[in-house]
Design an enzyme around this catalytic site. Structure first.
Site, PDB file in Angstrom:
ATOM      1  N   VAL A  11      53.201  52.587  46.034  1.00 57.47           N
ATOM      2  CA  VAL A  11      53.002  52.132  47.415  1.00 57.47           C
ATOM      3  C   VAL A  11      53.461  53.196  48.415  1.00 57.47           C
ATOM      4  CG1 VAL A  11      53.742  50.434  49.155  1.00 57.47           C
ATOM      5  CG2 VAL A  11      53.123  49.679  46.858  1.00 57.47           C
ATOM      6  N   THR A  86      61.090  45.920  44.030  1.00 61.89           N
ATOM      7  CA  THR A  86      61.783  44.628  44.113  1.00 61.89           C
ATOM      8  C   THR A  86      61.520  43.917  42.782  1.00 61.89           C
ATOM      9  OG1 THR A  86      59.829  43.753  45.263  1.00 61.89           O
ATOM     10  CG2 THR A  86      61.712  44.332  46.622  1.00 61.89           C
ATOM     11  N   PHE A 151      48.698  45.642  51.228  1.00 64.51           N
ATOM     12  CA  PHE A 151      47.686  44.883  50.487  1.00 64.51           C
ATOM     13  C   PHE A 151      46.847  45.863  49.658  1.00 64.51           C
ATOM     14  CE2 PHE A 151      48.660  42.555  54.410  1.00 64.51           C
ATOM     15  CZ  PHE A 151      49.079  41.329  53.893  1.00 64.51           C
ATOM     16  N   LYS A 206      52.239  37.857  53.073  1.00 64.78           N
ATOM     17  CA  LYS A 206      52.033  38.662  51.859  1.00 64.78           C
ATOM     18  C   LYS A 206      52.018  37.774  50.609  1.00 64.78           C
ATOM     19  CE  LYS A 206      52.263  41.841  48.690  1.00 64.78           C
ATOM     20  NZ  LYS A 206      51.618  43.076  48.433  1.00 64.78           N
ATOM     21  N   PHE A 251      37.110  37.803  43.993  1.00 63.26           N
ATOM     22  CA  PHE A 251      38.155  37.209  43.150  1.00 63.26           C
ATOM     23  C   PHE A 251      37.703  35.935  42.443  1.00 63.26           C
ATOM     24  CE2 PHE A 251      42.006  39.752  43.312  1.00 63.26           C
ATOM     25  CZ  PHE A 251      41.515  40.768  44.111  1.00 63.26           C
ATOM     26  N   GLY A 259      46.969  40.172  35.578  1.00 63.30           N
ATOM     27  CA  GLY A 259      48.177  40.920  35.230  1.00 63.30           C
ATOM     28  C   GLY A 259      48.515  41.872  36.353  1.00 63.30           C
ATOM     29  N   CYS A 262      51.790  43.038  40.627  1.00 61.94           N
ATOM     30  CA  CYS A 262      51.938  42.161  41.793  1.00 61.94           C
ATOM     31  C   CYS A 262      51.723  40.675  41.512  1.00 61.94           C
ATOM     32  CB  CYS A 262      50.972  42.600  42.886  1.00 61.94           C
ATOM     33  SG  CYS A 262      51.445  44.158  43.629  1.00 61.94           S
ATOM     34  N   LYS A 265      54.305  38.762  39.322  1.00 60.83           N
ATOM     35  CA  LYS A 265      55.646  38.787  39.934  1.00 60.83           C
ATOM     36  C   LYS A 265      55.650  38.026  41.270  1.00 60.83           C
ATOM     37  CE  LYS A 265      57.335  42.766  41.761  1.00 60.83           C
ATOM     38  NZ  LYS A 265      58.095  42.766  43.021  1.00 60.83           N
TER      39      LYS A 265
END
Ligand code: UDX
Length: 460
Positions: A11, A86, A151, A206, A251, A259, A262, A265
């Site tokens: 990122v 994170t 994003f 988010k 989507f 998987g 992102c 988690k």
């Protein structure tokens, strides 16, 4: 404008490089000395299309630099982005210690007018807590904090930055929002909507966005299960459903379960946030379980056609969690491989980009091959787990001739069932009924395979 990016991972590096291409002077800082040394020599730590070229251009233009010296970098910064990891905790919540540590380290050095921007994905309330940490490190002086979620999809991260659907910026005072708007002005002038919110709303946007996208995938995967049993075709059903503009086509691609770094988690963290605030996210809780069950169920389908598991060989084509990345985190392929090897099956593997990362997770569980045909040689089953173009273009006759058995599992619906069965193979797709080869072809290709009896009695 001087931008410092704390964290030169996927990122931070992508975002920093893109800001440099918008005209900012950017310094990406990371504790990992080897990573910084490599970046200074133009070596990119991840596979991301176009990123290497852009890093080289921006470095040559003198607008992108790399450093391990955090204190020196932040001293002249206008914007300091925190883009550190994170990681997930065992209870599903996220570990904020790297974000907090970054705030503690920079607190003493940041200029009074600088804005600290949280880019890392963080739970509601984090930006305000980070503001307090910075304030006490600055001896009580005021600090400016913004929340600016990313994003970016792996594999199309540069486009996702430059042609974003929206820029979300949360801040708790108007001057910070105005400065962030100025930073993003080149993109806003290109027509990208700028959504200005509070820090808490930006943090929630988010998670809610990722949870909703993951729900779409979980939903279409369950529709795929109905299609398989009812004789439907999920591709057609998804097209018809997605043609409603309220739903949209994106989507709705069924597959082996989501998987990556992102969705798994972030959905767990969103569910944990719901529990913490007494607002259980029951849809998401069920989605998380269903997604894991799906990965295991798809492994069971392969095992079901292998009667002599300890004498069987399966070739897994694709280890990455999706195409155009070398990332295998939470990839369905890892679950499938583990279930197969646990049952005593010999697993052969191929992936055009993710072999190294997969190998470091799976160790010697898999025998690796340089091309998909070598992996399929002598295999009783071939299973496609990642939608790489290499697999769309497979020479199916060659594949069928090399295989020992006759089952092809296409968990990404890349292939046309009829072109598979034409070569004597059974086609197991997603959301389509099993397609058997014509009887003549089955006999022809049965050859001396020890699996012929199993095929005739195939339980699927
Ligand atoms: C995601 C979000 O899209 C991005 O906005 C966020 O910043 C990070 O997380 P990424 O993890 O790179 O991006 O991948 P994405 O393309 O969203 O795919 C995630 C998973 O869902 C993959 O395993 C993919 O194969 C799967 N998927 C995606 C489907 O199974 N079907 C689909 O229709 C789309």
């Amino acid at each position: 404008m001087n931008v410092v990016m704390i964290g030169a991972g996927y990122v931070g590096l992508t975002t920093g490089t893109c800001f440099a291409s918008l005209g900012c002077n950017v310094c990406c800082v990371d504790l990992n000395e080897e990573r910084i040394r490599n970046l200074k020599h133009g070596q990119i730590p991840i596979f991301e299309p176009g990123l290497g070229e852009l890093v080289a251009q921006m470095t040559a233009a003198g607008r992108l630099d790399f450093s391990t010296d955090l204190a020196a970098a932040v001293k002249s910064a206008d914007f300091i982005f925190i883009a550190v990891g994170t990681p997930a905790r065992a209870d599903g919540d996220i570990d904020l210690s790297y974000v907090e540590a970054a705030a503690r380290q920079i607190g003493r050095f940041i200029p009074d007018e600088a804005i600290v921007v949280i880019k890392s994905t963080v739970v509601a309330g984090t930006a305000r807590a980070i503001g307090q940490i910075l304030k006490s490190a600055k001896g009580g002086r005021n600090v400016y904090v913004a929340s600016n979620p990313e994003f970016l999809r792996e594999g199309s991260a540069i486009d996702d930055f430059m042609k974003a659907d929206r820029i979300v910026v949360g801040s708790d005072e108007p001057a910070t929002a105005a400065a962030m708007r100025e930073l993003y002005r080149p993109l806003i002038e290109m027509g990208i909507p700028f959504i200005s919110t509070t820090t808490t709303d930006a943090e929630l946007i988010k998670y809610a966005a990722n949870a909703f996208l993951a729900l779409k995938i979980g939903f279409i995967n369950e529709v795929a299960n109905i299609c398989e049993n009812a004789g439907g075709n999920v591709t057609t059903v998804a097209q018809g459903v997605g043609a409603d503009r309220r739903i949209g086509q994106n989507f709705l691609q069924p597959g082996p379960g989501f998987g990556g770094s992102c969705f798994p988690k972030d959905t767990r963290a969103f569910a944990a946030t719901g529990r913490r605030y007494g607002a259980p996210q029951t849809l998401i809780e069920r989605l998380i379980e269903g997604n894991e069950e799906r990965k295991a169920m798809l492994a069971d389908r392969i095992l079901a056609v292998l009667t002599e598991k300890r004498r069987s060989r399966v070739a897994i084509l694709g280890m990455a969690f999706k195409a155009q990345t070398d990332d295998v985190r939470e990839s369905a392929a890892l679950t499938v491989v583990s279930a197969l090897t646990k049952a005593g099956v010999e697993v052969r593997g191929h992936d055009p980009k993710a072999r190294g990362p997969a190998q470091s997770v799976l160790g010697t569980e898999v025998i690796w091959h340089e091309d998909p045909y070598a992996a399929a040689h002598g295999a009783d089953v071939v299973a496609i787990l990642t939608e790489w173009d290499d697999y769309r273009a497979l020479d199916l006759k060659r594949l069928a001739d090399l295989m020992n058995g006759k089952h092809l599992f296409d968990y990404r619906n890349l292939l046309c069932p009829e072109s598979v069965t034409r070569h004597g193979l059974f086609y197991h797709g997603i959301g389509r009924p099993l397609v058997k080869p014509p009887l003549d072809d089955r006999r022809k290709s049965a050859g001396g395979s020890h699996l012929w009896a199993d095929v005739a009695a195939s339980p699927i």
